[in-house]
Scaffold this motif. Structure first.
Motif, PDB file in Angstrom:
ATOM      1  N   PRO A 183     -40.591  41.782  48.112  1.00 56.04           N
ATOM      2  CA  PRO A 183     -40.093  42.102  49.358  1.00 56.04           C
ATOM      3  C   PRO A 183     -40.499  40.828  50.497  1.00 56.04           C
ATOM      4  CG  PRO A 183     -41.848  43.659  48.979  1.00 56.04           C
ATOM      5  CD  PRO A 183     -41.571  42.944  47.723  1.00 56.04           C
ATOM      6  N   ARG A 184     -39.580  39.858  50.353  1.00 58.28           N
ATOM      7  CA  ARG A 184     -39.979  38.817  51.297  1.00 58.28           C
ATOM      8  C   ARG A 184     -38.701  38.141  51.473  1.00 58.28           C
ATOM      9  NH1 ARG A 184     -39.278  34.278  48.498  1.00 58.28           N
ATOM     10  NH2 ARG A 184     -39.516  34.507  46.170  1.00 58.28           N
ATOM     11  N   SER A 185     -38.723  37.399  52.658  1.00 60.35           N
ATOM     12  CA  SER A 185     -37.404  36.570  52.946  1.00 60.35           C
ATOM     13  C   SER A 185     -37.239  35.534  51.843  1.00 60.35           C
ATOM     14  CB  SER A 185     -37.777  35.823  54.218  1.00 60.35           C
ATOM     15  OG  SER A 185     -38.918  35.094  54.233  1.00 60.35           O
ATOM     16  N   PRO A 186     -35.966  35.010  51.501  1.00 59.60           N
ATOM     17  CA  PRO A 186     -35.953  34.016  50.558  1.00 59.60           C
ATOM     18  C   PRO A 186     -36.233  32.806  50.684  1.00 59.60           C
ATOM     19  CG  PRO A 186     -33.971  34.552  51.712  1.00 59.60           C
ATOM     20  CD  PRO A 186     -34.997  35.526  52.038  1.00 59.60           C
ATOM     21  N   PHE A 187     -36.844  32.370  51.859  1.00 61.04           N
ATOM     22  CA  PHE A 187     -37.157  30.999  52.195  1.00 61.04           C
ATOM     23  C   PHE A 187     -38.567  31.073  52.965  1.00 61.04           C
ATOM     24  CE2 PHE A 187     -32.843  30.846  52.578  1.00 61.04           C
ATOM     25  CZ  PHE A 187     -32.364  29.959  51.400  1.00 61.04           C
ATOM     26  N   PRO A 188     -39.874  30.156  52.562  1.00 64.60           N
ATOM     27  CA  PRO A 188     -39.518  29.103  52.161  1.00 64.60           C
ATOM     28  C   PRO A 188     -39.558  28.933  50.532  1.00 64.60           C
ATOM     29  CG  PRO A 188     -41.748  29.145  52.892  1.00 64.60           C
ATOM     30  CD  PRO A 188     -40.847  30.458  53.259  1.00 64.60           C
ATOM     31  N   LYS A 189     -40.035  30.016  49.969  1.00 66.04           N
ATOM     32  CA  LYS A 189     -40.328  30.087  48.507  1.00 66.04           C
ATOM     33  C   LYS A 189     -38.915  29.945  47.767  1.00 66.04           C
ATOM     34  CE  LYS A 189     -44.622  32.990  48.057  1.00 66.04           C
ATOM     35  NZ  LYS A 189     -45.067  33.987  47.627  1.00 66.04           N
ATOM     36  N   GLY A 190     -38.001  30.555  48.226  1.00 63.20           N
ATOM     37  CA  GLY A 190     -36.816  30.594  47.319  1.00 63.20           C
ATOM     38  C   GLY A 190     -36.890  31.583  46.404  1.00 63.20           C
ATOM     39  N   HIS A 191     -35.762  31.726  45.602  1.00 61.78           N
ATOM     40  CA  HIS A 191     -35.697  32.577  44.327  1.00 61.78           C
ATOM     41  C   HIS A 191     -34.993  31.708  43.269  1.00 61.78           C
ATOM     42  CE1 HIS A 191     -36.585  36.522  46.417  1.00 61.78           C
ATOM     43  NE2 HIS A 191     -35.442  35.928  47.127  1.00 61.78           N
ATOM     44  N   VAL A 192     -35.606  32.142  42.012  1.00 59.41           N
ATOM     45  CA  VAL A 192     -35.232  31.408  40.805  1.00 59.41           C
ATOM     46  C   VAL A 192     -33.912  32.222  40.185  1.00 59.41           C
ATOM     47  CG1 VAL A 192     -35.620  31.042  38.298  1.00 59.41           C
ATOM     48  CG2 VAL A 192     -37.870  31.250  40.064  1.00 59.41           C
ATOM     49  N   VAL A 193     -33.045  31.238  40.229  1.00 54.69           N
ATOM     50  CA  VAL A 193     -31.758  31.850  39.854  1.00 54.69           C
ATOM     51  C   VAL A 193     -31.432  31.104  38.408  1.00 54.69           C
ATOM     52  CG1 VAL A 193     -29.195  31.948  40.188  1.00 54.69           C
ATOM     53  CG2 VAL A 193     -30.702  31.735  42.015  1.00 54.69           C
ATOM     54  N   GLU A 194     -31.031  32.166  37.398  1.00 50.50           N
ATOM     55  CA  GLU A 194     -30.785  31.549  35.915  1.00 50.50           C
ATOM     56  C   GLU A 194     -29.679  30.442  35.871  1.00 50.50           C
ATOM     57  OE1 GLU A 194     -30.921  34.611  32.977  1.00 50.50           O
ATOM     58  OE2 GLU A 194     -32.394  35.913  34.048  1.00 50.50           O
ATOM     59  N   GLN A 195     -29.594  29.807  34.986  1.00 49.02           N
ATOM     60  CA  GLN A 195     -28.376  28.851  34.956  1.00 49.02           C
ATOM     61  C   GLN A 195     -27.373  29.701  34.086  1.00 49.02           C
ATOM     62  OE1 GLN A 195     -27.722  25.838  35.879  1.00 49.02           O
ATOM     63  NE2 GLN A 195     -29.430  25.991  37.206  1.00 49.02           N
ATOM     64  N   GLY A 196     -26.176  29.686  34.727  1.00 46.59           N
ATOM     65  CA  GLY A 196     -25.104  30.097  33.976  1.00 46.59           C
ATOM     66  C   GLY A 196     -24.082  29.199  33.321  1.00 46.59           C
ATOM     67  N   ASP A 197     -22.978  29.470  33.112  1.00 43.07           N
ATOM     68  CA  ASP A 197     -22.075  28.843  32.096  1.00 43.07           C
ATOM     69  C   ASP A 197     -21.097  28.025  33.206  1.00 43.07           C
ATOM     70  OD1 ASP A 197     -20.276  27.721  30.452  1.00 43.07           O
ATOM     71  OD2 ASP A 197     -19.518  29.717  29.773  1.00 43.07           O
ATOM     72  N   TRP A 198     -21.469  26.608  33.378  1.00 43.17           N
ATOM     73  CA  TRP A 198     -20.912  25.867  34.230  1.00 43.17           C
ATOM     74  C   TRP A 198     -19.263  25.746  33.811  1.00 43.17           C
ATOM     75  CZ3 TRP A 198     -22.480  24.248  38.912  1.00 43.17           C
ATOM     76  CH2 TRP A 198     -23.753  24.644  39.339  1.00 43.17           C
ATOM     77  N   SER A 199     -19.241  25.747  32.501  1.00 42.59           N
ATOM     78  CA  SER A 199     -17.603  25.721  32.143  1.00 42.59           C
ATOM     79  C   SER A 199     -16.777  26.654  32.621  1.00 42.59           C
ATOM     80  CB  SER A 199     -17.628  25.709  30.568  1.00 42.59           C
ATOM     81  OG  SER A 199     -17.810  26.929  30.164  1.00 42.59           O
ATOM     82  N   LEU A 200     -17.265  27.720  33.366  1.00 39.29           N
ATOM     83  CA  LEU A 200     -16.406  28.942  33.975  1.00 39.29           C
ATOM     84  C   LEU A 200     -15.641  28.013  35.214  1.00 39.29           C
ATOM     85  CD1 LEU A 200     -18.685  31.799  33.766  1.00 39.29           C
ATOM     86  CD2 LEU A 200     -16.581  31.314  32.435  1.00 39.29           C
TER      87      LEU A 200
END
Length: 147
Positions: A116-133
């Motif tokens: 429970p924190r604001s997304p910045f400055p730490k940010g959040h890890v986003v898993e890589q998806g399928d860029w071919s989409l």
């Protein structure tokens, strides 16, 4: 509790509606949107959406044939479902405020496995998806006019 620019009756109706929109869940360990802390945040956060909220609550009052809070719980659910279909943009604005306040509650974020924190400055890890989409978007012709 202060109700901002809403009347006490409007706030009572809104609290019951919020509880129907997002009910508490013991299975997931989360409060409903009618929780005291979350509802206080909703009232504080109406700001620019106050007029839409009041319009939506007037519509709800008309559908209820009087105060929404005065209805029996089963009838309240029926009216809420009808209101969901007929509420239009004022209900959309009200729904947005309820959702924003609900999902910024620390208890809800913990239940979702989020810190429970604001997304910045730490940010959040986003898993890589399928860029071919994105290939169909990249292949289509420009939709803008060259200057």
């Amino acid at each position: 509790m202060t109700y901002g620019t809403l009347t006490e009756a409007e706030a009572r109706d809104l609290r019951l509606l919020a509880g129907i929109m997002i009910p508490a869940s013991t299975a997931h360990g989360v409060p409903g949107a009618d929780d005291e802390l979350i509802f206080a945040d909703i009232l504080k956060s109406l700001e620019r959406d106050t007029a839409d909220a009041q319009t939506a609550l007037k519509q709800l009052h008309e559908l209820s044939g009087g105060p929404f809070a005065a209805l029996a719980p089963e009838r309240r659910s029926e009216v809420a479902m009808r209101f969901k279909q007929e509420g239009g943009s004022p209900l959309f604005s009200l729904n947005r405020v309820v959702l924003l306040c609900y999902y910024r509650d620390d208890r809800v974020m913990r239940a979702l496995g989020q810190e429970p924190r604001s997304p910045f400055p730490k940010g959040h890890v986003v898993e890589q998806g399928d860029w071919s989409l994105l290939d169909p978007v990249r292949k289509r012709p420009p939709m803008w006019r060259q200057v």
